[in-house]
Design a protein around this motif. Structure first.
Motif, mmCIF file in Angstrom:
data_model
loop_
_atom_site.group_PDB
_atom_site.id
_atom_site.type_symbol
_atom_site.label_atom_id
_atom_site.label_comp_id
_atom_site.label_asym_id
_atom_site.label_seq_id
_atom_site.Cartn_x
_atom_site.Cartn_y
_atom_site.Cartn_z
ATOM 1 N N ARG A 19 66.377 74.028 20.058
ATOM 2 C CA ARG A 19 66.315 73.007 19.038
ATOM 3 C C ARG A 19 67.364 71.907 19.320
ATOM 4 O O ARG A 19 66.976 70.743 19.523
ATOM 5 C CB ARG A 19 66.439 73.540 17.594
ATOM 6 N N SER A 20 68.497 72.232 19.771
ATOM 7 C CA SER A 20 69.497 71.405 20.223
ATOM 8 C C SER A 20 69.205 70.296 21.235
ATOM 9 O O SER A 20 69.576 69.199 21.275
ATOM 10 C CB SER A 20 70.906 71.907 20.182
ATOM 11 N N ILE B 94 66.796 67.648 20.024
ATOM 12 C CA ILE B 94 67.415 66.674 19.238
ATOM 13 C C ILE B 94 68.135 65.753 20.162
ATOM 14 O O ILE B 94 68.049 64.739 20.096
ATOM 15 C CB ILE B 94 68.212 67.337 18.319
ATOM 16 N N CYS C 226 73.730 68.791 15.523
ATOM 17 C CA CYS C 226 72.685 69.795 15.916
ATOM 18 C C CYS C 226 73.073 71.169 14.687
ATOM 19 O O CYS C 226 71.944 71.677 14.613
ATOM 20 C CB CYS C 226 72.966 70.440 17.132
#
Length: 424
Positions: free
Chosen positions: A52-53, A56, A222
């Motif tokens: 996910r980070s 992002i 994050c």
């Protein structure tokens, strides 16, 4: 990624320049010209932290870095979890102290080290930073042993916990630490003077690793997503986040997360007796008092550097500053809160305790609260043991440094002395 200097918007840089430079003209802070917006938040929240980070930070930084490079940077930086613990009904703790130096600064410090290694170019780099406690350790450990990067960390003598000091003042090598006879604001002022000295900047390749560096700030975005991802789905729409606030980088990162589409209803800026921002939000008058020493020493900042970024975000998003909750606790109230948390079965430390209490005071019946725990209780061993009447075992990361001698230099609060030291 295009960024502009908040003080001089005509000064524009890309991500690599912002990371290398740290500050803009007139000590202006760099800020992204555009921020993306994620429409499918649920699918983003379903991803693991690292994956996910990567998504992002890729959306924030854009095509300036190859995807494989950025993905490797995130993977190398975020090697530890950020778990959420339920403290009581509808109140959760986001524990940000599971990294190598047991503080939230590990996220930003390690990502910045990765970023600088990628964008640095040729020539020597000197990282000069001021710390009120945790930044020093995170930066020192993130950059320790990196070639052609010297690190000089200024901290207020006698005003950080002994264990905090041991964690970053025992490394040696390319890490130099200086105990300044003054408070944190004095250390920060010396850093700013150094950045204003063009000749010095060029001579030693000056850079800063404080939360003023955009790479650190973006990394911190994050873990707000990670916090919400761990909440039950039915509790994600009325989330209030309380942030222990000193230099206000952490709150800025949270506000960026909200701008990206993360469903955070509102924030609370939690401070101690150094309450410049809560007073400003109440009166509209910016009136910093002299910094006072408190139990929550990492928040002993009366002139928060990141505040212009907070105001910039509110202005750009059309938000009203009255929507930002705030408050301050005395040391006595902090001690009582720590005792109340412990009685509930949760062991905390002064910074997290302040964020918890102000969240508890301001949370409404239909809301879910998250407060940030920014450091391991053992980093404040003496005060936590005294307040809670217990003995805290030292985690290994602290214990091994606690046995080593301090390698710090001591210096008066004088720029010419510091300048000579940097050029040495």
């Amino acid at each position: 990624m295009n960024l502009y200097n908040i003080k001089h918007p005509e000064q524009q840089v890309n991500f690599a320049q912002a990371v290398r430079q740290g500050l803009g003209k007139d000590q202006g802070l760099f800020f992204p010209e555009k921020l993306p917006h994620f429409d499918d938040i649920d699918s983003l929240l379903a991803m693991p932290l690292v994956e996910r980070s990567q998504k992002i930070l890729s959306a924030l930084i854009g095509e300036e870095l190859p995807v494989e490079t950025l993905n490797a940077m995130v993977k190398n930086a975020f090697t530890f979890p950020a778990p959420v613990a339920k403290v009581e009904e509808d109140i959760y703790a986001l524990e940000l102290f599971h990294g190598p130096t047991l503080a939230f600064k590990d996220f930003g410090g390690r990502f910045m080290a990765q970023a600088l290694a990628v964008v640095r170019g040729d020539g020597k780099i000197t990282i000069l930073t001021a710390t009120s406690g945790d930044t020093g350790a995170a930066v020192a450990h993130a950059f320790y042993g990196l070639e052609n990067i010297e690190v000089v960390i200024l901290y207020p003598k006698g005003k950080i916990s002994p264990l905090q000091e041991k964690l970053f003042c025992t490394l040696g090598g390319n890490i130099r630490t200086v105990a300044i006879n003054g408070d944190f604001d004095a250390c920060q002022a010396l850093v700013k003077q150094a950045f204003d000295d063009e000749e010095l900047r060029q001579a030693i390749g000056l850079n800063s690793a404080n939360s003023i560096n955009i790479s650190r700030l973006l990394a911190q975005v994050c873990y707000y997503f990670e916090a919400v991802a761990q909440l039950p789905k039915e509790k994600r729409q009325q989330v209030v986040v309380s942030v222990p606030s000193g230099n206000f980088g952490n709150l800025t990162a949270g506000l960026i997360a909200k701008t990206l589409g993360l469903p955070i209803k509102r924030f609370i800026a939690a401070t101690n007796a150094n309450d410049t921002v809560p007073r400003y939000l109440n009166s509209g008058k910016w009136d910093p008092h002299a910094t006072v020493a408190t139990l929550s020493n990492a928040m002993d900042v009366s002139r928060p550097n990141n505040w212009p970024r907070v105001e910039e975000l509110f202005k750009r998003n059309g938000w009203d500053l009255t929507e930002l909750g705030s408050g301050a606790l005395t040391d006595e109230e902090t001690e009582k809160t720590l005792q109340a948390q412990y009685a509930k079965g949760y062991l905390c430390e002064p910074h997290g305790a302040i964020a918890y209490q102000l969240l508890k005071d301001q949370l409404q019946a239909d809301e879910t609260g998250i407060f940030l725990c920014t450091a391991h209780p053992a980093k404040f061993k003496e005060s936590v043991e005294r307040i809670l009447n217990l003995e805290l075992p030292l985690p290994e990361a602290l214990d091994k440094h606690n046995k080593l001698p301090l390698l710090s230099d001591e210096m008066e609060n004088d720029f010419e002395t510091l300048r000579a030291y940097l050029l040495k």
